[in-house]
Design an enzyme around this catalytic site. Sequence first.
Site, PDB file in Angstrom:
ATOM      1  N   GLU A   1      48.939  40.979  41.605  1.00  0.00           N
ATOM      2  CA  GLU A   1      49.130  42.430  41.475  1.00  0.00           C
ATOM      3  C   GLU A   1      49.061  42.825  39.986  1.00  0.00           C
ATOM      4  O   GLU A   1      49.515  42.047  39.121  1.00  0.00           O
ATOM      5  CB  GLU A   1      50.514  42.781  42.035  1.00  0.00           C
ATOM      6  CG  GLU A   1      50.990  44.193  41.765  1.00  0.00           C
ATOM      7  CD  GLU A   1      52.481  44.375  42.077  1.00  0.00           C
ATOM      8  OE1 GLU A   1      53.263  43.409  41.881  1.00  0.00           O
ATOM      9  OE2 GLU A   1      52.854  45.481  42.524  1.00  0.00           O
TER      10      GLU A   1
ATOM     11  N   ASN B   1      48.718  51.788  42.815  1.00  0.00           N
ATOM     12  CA  ASN B   1      48.806  50.343  42.578  1.00  0.00           C
ATOM     13  C   ASN B   1      47.818  49.734  43.561  1.00  0.00           C
ATOM     14  O   ASN B   1      48.079  49.743  44.775  1.00  0.00           O
ATOM     15  CB  ASN B   1      50.241  49.869  42.841  1.00  0.00           C
ATOM     16  CG  ASN B   1      50.456  48.410  42.457  1.00  0.00           C
ATOM     17  OD1 ASN B   1      49.497  47.644  42.343  1.00  0.00           O
ATOM     18  ND2 ASN B   1      51.704  48.025  42.265  1.00  0.00           N
TER      19      ASN B   1
ATOM     20  N   LYS C   1      48.733  50.184  47.393  1.00  0.00           N
ATOM     21  CA  LYS C   1      50.088  49.729  47.782  1.00  0.00           C
ATOM     22  C   LYS C   1      50.881  50.848  48.462  1.00  0.00           C
ATOM     23  O   LYS C   1      51.070  51.939  47.903  1.00  0.00           O
ATOM     24  CB  LYS C   1      50.831  49.246  46.545  1.00  0.00           C
ATOM     25  CG  LYS C   1      52.204  48.616  46.817  1.00  0.00           C
ATOM     26  CD  LYS C   1      52.770  48.061  45.527  1.00  0.00           C
ATOM     27  CE  LYS C   1      54.090  47.343  45.743  1.00  0.00           C
ATOM     28  NZ  LYS C   1      54.595  46.783  44.445  1.00  0.00           N
TER      29      LYS C   1
ATOM     30  N   ASN D   1      54.511  40.687  41.529  1.00  0.00           N
ATOM     31  CA  ASN D   1      55.315  40.608  40.303  1.00  0.00           C
ATOM     32  C   ASN D   1      56.752  40.759  40.769  1.00  0.00           C
ATOM     33  O   ASN D   1      57.162  41.882  41.118  1.00  0.00           O
ATOM     34  CB  ASN D   1      54.992  41.758  39.335  1.00  0.00           C
ATOM     35  CG  ASN D   1      53.627  41.646  38.693  1.00  0.00           C
ATOM     36  OD1 ASN D   1      53.494  41.152  37.579  1.00  0.00           O
ATOM     37  ND2 ASN D   1      52.589  42.099  39.384  1.00  0.00           N
TER      38      ASN D   1
HETATM   39  N1  ING Z   1      58.189  43.646  43.208  1.00  0.00           N
HETATM   40  C1  ING Z   1      59.244  43.262  44.001  1.00  0.00           C
HETATM   41  C2  ING Z   1      58.947  42.575  45.328  1.00  0.00           C
HETATM   42  O1  ING Z   1      59.131  43.140  46.393  1.00  0.00           O
HETATM   43  C3  ING Z   1      61.460  43.734  43.616  1.00  0.00           C
HETATM   44  C4  ING Z   1      60.266  44.320  44.233  1.00  0.00           C
HETATM   45  C5  ING Z   1      61.901  44.306  42.463  1.00  0.00           C
HETATM   46  C6  ING Z   1      62.043  42.630  44.127  1.00  0.00           C
HETATM   47  C7  ING Z   1      62.999  43.776  41.818  1.00  0.00           C
HETATM   48  C8  ING Z   1      63.140  42.069  43.507  1.00  0.00           C
HETATM   49  C9  ING Z   1      63.605  42.645  42.334  1.00  0.00           C
HETATM   50  O2  ING Z   1      58.608  41.402  45.235  1.00  0.00           O
HETATM   51  C10 ING Z   1      57.161  44.489  43.454  1.00  0.00           C
HETATM   52  N2  ING Z   1      56.335  44.707  42.403  1.00  0.00           N
HETATM   53  O3  ING Z   1      56.991  45.033  44.536  1.00  0.00           O
END
Ligand code: ING
Length: 311
Positions: A47, A110, A127, A197
């Site tokens: 991503e 995204n 996304k 990420n």
């Molecule tokens: N990242 C995360 C995910 O779902 C997240 C969301 C943010 C998880 C912070 C944990 C902590 O893997 C993205 N970019 O969606």
Amino acid sequence: MPRHLTVGAAQLGPIERRHTRRDVVERLIALLRDASRMGCELVVFPELALTTFFPRWWMEDQAEIDAFFEREMPGNETAPLFTEAKRLGLGFCLGYAELAHEDGRIRHFNTAILVERDGRIVGKYRKVHLPGHAEHEPQRKFQHLEKRYFEPGNLGFPVFRAFGGIMGMCICNDRRWPETYRVMGLQGVEMVMLGYNTPLHNPPAPDQDEHTWFHNQLSMQAGAYQNGTWVIGVAKGGTEEGVPSLADSQIIAPSGKVVARAAASGDELIAHRCDLDAGKSYTSGIFNFAQHRRPEAYGLIVERTGAVPPP
Ligand code: ING
């Protein structure tokens, strides 16, 4: 005639704010060359693979924000990636921040694209599930402002006939939602490609931090098994701008088994020769949706939960 597709998961280590698109494209091309040496036909990148994960910062100046977005794909800085992939006879899936002019306005998504071996963009996904928050939360060590910088995707969860199979894409948080895989499963998807990420520390829910690796794998294994599809999960990992992020990229078979897994958290190519017919045992049997699935029952469950019948 078996349909095999050798796929590479091209994990990226940290991309710092100071890294230019040129710096990053050089790394992506190096991973393409690794993939070619390993006999890959398709490479999946993470991503937002062209920049640092900028939603971790609060920004107010739109020009500063838009500097992280691509106005065209390929553009001058990303064209070398398309050229080298075509030269190597490789297709790829690339996540990036998309600035689009649609419906008479500028829109921010995204996004992930699927590029065939001849260089054509044959698929696009935006996304849908945007995690985090939209307002500045200064008490956090780092922000997660995807709801501020992106709109929810407006393309649904499409699947694309390419690479000899039925291919689908999703992005990061999407992988945690069963609907993501099921909507593509109902369209016969055979391989879901996704990048992520994922910070190792989720400020609103520190109790979940110890389960980060498990929840990542659980989500993708469940999606694979319950829809009889391959899942290629590719991280941008390591400590990026001071934020430790999950690596652990993996290739998961329709059985739910992990067949390849990154060894470390930097730039790394893992590959597997995937049998695109491996899902048939599940989609023609235990998960034959036409034979066994009961959509008419699911609405009742929602209704009953909403209004508990009188004793
Ligand atoms: N990242 C995360 C995910 O779902 C997240 C969301 C943010 C998880 C912070 C944990 C902590 O893997 C993205 N970019 O969606």
